[in-house]
Design a protein around this motif. Structure first.
Motif, PDB file in Angstrom:
ATOM      1  N   GLY A   1      47.476  45.837  41.395  1.00 24.67           N
ATOM      2  CA  GLY A   1      47.046  46.592  42.573  1.00 24.67           C
ATOM      3  C   GLY A   1      45.817  47.433  42.277  1.00 24.67           C
ATOM      4  N   TRP A   2      45.757  47.999  41.083  1.00 28.09           N
ATOM      5  CA  TRP A   2      44.601  48.795  40.668  1.00 28.09           C
ATOM      6  C   TRP A   2      43.350  47.916  40.622  1.00 28.09           C
ATOM      7  CZ3 TRP A   2      40.918  48.955  36.877  1.00 28.09           C
ATOM      8  CH2 TRP A   2      40.263  50.160  36.669  1.00 28.09           C
ATOM      9  N   LEU A   3      43.482  46.714  40.058  1.00 23.37           N
ATOM     10  CA  LEU A   3      42.340  45.796  39.990  1.00 23.37           C
ATOM     11  C   LEU A   3      41.899  45.363  41.385  1.00 23.37           C
ATOM     12  CD1 LEU A   3      43.570  43.614  36.994  1.00 23.37           C
ATOM     13  CD2 LEU A   3      41.624  45.190  36.969  1.00 23.37           C
ATOM     14  N   LYS A   4      42.853  45.113  42.273  1.00 23.32           N
ATOM     15  CA  LYS A   4      42.532  44.702  43.656  1.00 23.32           C
ATOM     16  C   LYS A   4      41.828  45.825  44.404  1.00 23.32           C
ATOM     17  CE  LYS A   4      42.849  42.452  47.599  1.00 23.32           C
ATOM     18  NZ  LYS A   4      41.702  42.981  48.304  1.00 23.32           N
ATOM     19  N   ALA A   5      42.295  47.062  44.233  1.00 28.10           N
ATOM     20  CA  ALA A   5      41.700  48.200  44.937  1.00 28.10           C
ATOM     21  C   ALA A   5      40.247  48.416  44.523  1.00 28.10           C
ATOM     22  CB  ALA A   5      42.514  49.465  44.679  1.00 28.10           C
ATOM     23  N   ARG A   6      39.880  47.972  43.352  1.00 30.97           N
ATOM     24  CA  ARG A   6      38.523  48.161  42.853  1.00 30.97           C
ATOM     25  C   ARG A   6      37.674  46.895  42.963  1.00 30.97           C
ATOM     26  NH1 ARG A   6      42.090  51.399  41.464  1.00 30.97           N
ATOM     27  NH2 ARG A   6      41.687  53.544  40.855  1.00 30.97           N
ATOM     28  N   GLY A   7      38.197  45.884  43.649  1.00 31.79           N
ATOM     29  CA  GLY A   7      37.437  44.660  43.875  1.00 31.79           C
ATOM     30  C   GLY A   7      37.281  43.791  42.636  1.00 31.79           C
ATOM     31  N   LEU A   8      38.165  43.941  41.658  1.00 33.76           N
ATOM     32  CA  LEU A   8      38.040  43.175  40.412  1.00 33.76           C
ATOM     33  C   LEU A   8      38.842  41.880  40.438  1.00 33.76           C
ATOM     34  CD1 LEU A   8      38.157  46.200  37.960  1.00 33.76           C
ATOM     35  CD2 LEU A   8      36.157  44.958  38.774  1.00 33.76           C
ATOM     36  N   VAL A   9      39.726  41.714  41.428  1.00 35.09           N
ATOM     37  CA  VAL A   9      40.402  40.443  41.676  1.00 35.09           C
ATOM     38  C   VAL A   9      40.306  40.161  43.170  1.00 35.09           C
ATOM     39  CG1 VAL A   9      42.015  40.578  39.727  1.00 35.09           C
ATOM     40  CG2 VAL A   9      42.705  41.490  41.926  1.00 35.09           C
ATOM     41  N   THR A  10      40.301  38.885  43.524  1.00 30.80           N
ATOM     42  CA  THR A  10      40.212  38.496  44.935  1.00 30.80           C
ATOM     43  C   THR A  10      41.570  38.644  45.612  1.00 30.80           C
ATOM     44  OG1 THR A  10      40.767  36.181  44.503  1.00 30.80           O
ATOM     45  CG2 THR A  10      38.417  36.801  44.370  1.00 30.80           C
ATOM     46  N   ARG A  11      41.575  38.555  46.913  1.00 29.58           N
ATOM     47  CA  ARG A  11      42.826  38.621  47.670  1.00 29.58           C
ATOM     48  C   ARG A  11      43.757  37.475  47.261  1.00 29.58           C
ATOM     49  NH1 ARG A  11      45.945  42.223  50.201  1.00 29.58           N
ATOM     50  NH2 ARG A  11      47.560  41.035  51.205  1.00 29.58           N
ATOM     51  N   ARG A  12      43.190  36.285  47.077  1.00 26.68           N
ATOM     52  CA  ARG A  12      43.985  35.112  46.678  1.00 26.68           C
ATOM     53  C   ARG A  12      44.612  35.340  45.300  1.00 26.68           C
ATOM     54  NH1 ARG A  12      42.741  29.802  44.130  1.00 26.68           N
ATOM     55  NH2 ARG A  12      44.163  28.290  45.070  1.00 26.68           N
ATOM     56  N   GLN A  13      43.855  35.884  44.359  1.00 25.72           N
ATOM     57  CA  GLN A  13      44.380  36.166  43.029  1.00 25.72           C
ATOM     58  C   GLN A  13      45.481  37.227  43.097  1.00 25.72           C
ATOM     59  OE1 GLN A  13      40.653  37.229  41.191  1.00 25.72           O
ATOM     60  NE2 GLN A  13      40.464  35.244  40.174  1.00 25.72           N
ATOM     61  N   PHE A  14      45.256  38.256  43.902  1.00 26.85           N
ATOM     62  CA  PHE A  14      46.258  39.307  44.063  1.00 26.85           C
ATOM     63  C   PHE A  14      47.551  38.740  44.642  1.00 26.85           C
ATOM     64  CE2 PHE A  14      48.306  42.519  46.750  1.00 26.85           C
ATOM     65  CZ  PHE A  14      48.581  43.488  45.799  1.00 26.85           C
TER      66      PHE A  14
END
Length: 160
Positions: free
Chosen positions: A36-49
């Motif tokens: 979730g931390w990586l997603k909030a900072r744009g470091l993983v895509t929605r699909r990866q999350f």
């Protein structure tokens, strides 16, 4: 390490060492997963999350995490008559299906990627801690985790 309370989120103040060896004081939200931390900072895509969340869901449904309390699912039995509700799906079958999906997703990721997937997504280990435990250089985990999440997304047939 000190604990503080801000609103409804629990945070922990920690000292970390960055890539240059400088110690910094940071606030860590205990309610936020590393993914979730990586997603909030744009470091993983929605699909990866989404793939990571499906993987963690299967990990939890398979019952592979540590249990804190006793499982009371099968502790009580009740008489079933003609007018009673149908019996629920046996918890063991749902657990086995989740375990099969988890094994399939990790196998699809492959031997070089499943370690980082398990550490960050299932064990909720931070990226820096996972890199250190695996003996990887700093910042290598983000790239490898992305590859693993892409393969898990392919396994779960998430639209790309």
């Amino acid at each position: 390490m000190t604990m503080t309370r801000k609103g409804t989120a629990r945070t922990v103040e920690q000292m970390i060492e960055d890539a240059e060896g400088v110690h910094r004081r940071v606030q860590v939200n205990l309610a936020e997963s590393p993914l979730g931390w990586l997603k909030a900072r744009g470091l993983v895509t929605r699909r990866q999350f989404d793939a990571g969340e499906l993987l963690r869901r299967d990990w939890e449904k398979a019952g592979l995490g540590a249990r804190v309390t006793m499982c009371w699912d099968m502790a009580t039995t009740s008489a079933r008559g003609r007018r009673s509700a149908p019996a629920p799906i046996e918890p063991g079958l749902a657990s086995l299906a989740a375990r099969d999906r988890l094994d399939g997703a990790l196998a699809a990721a492959g031997p070089g990627l499943k370690d980082i997937l398990w550490r960050v997504v299932c064990a909720c280990e931070g990226l820096a801690a996972a890199e250190s435990a695996l003996g990887w250089p700093t910042r290598a985990g983000k790239l490898v985790l992305g590859f693993g999440l892409d393969r898990a997304a392919d396994f779960y047939r998430l639209p790309g």
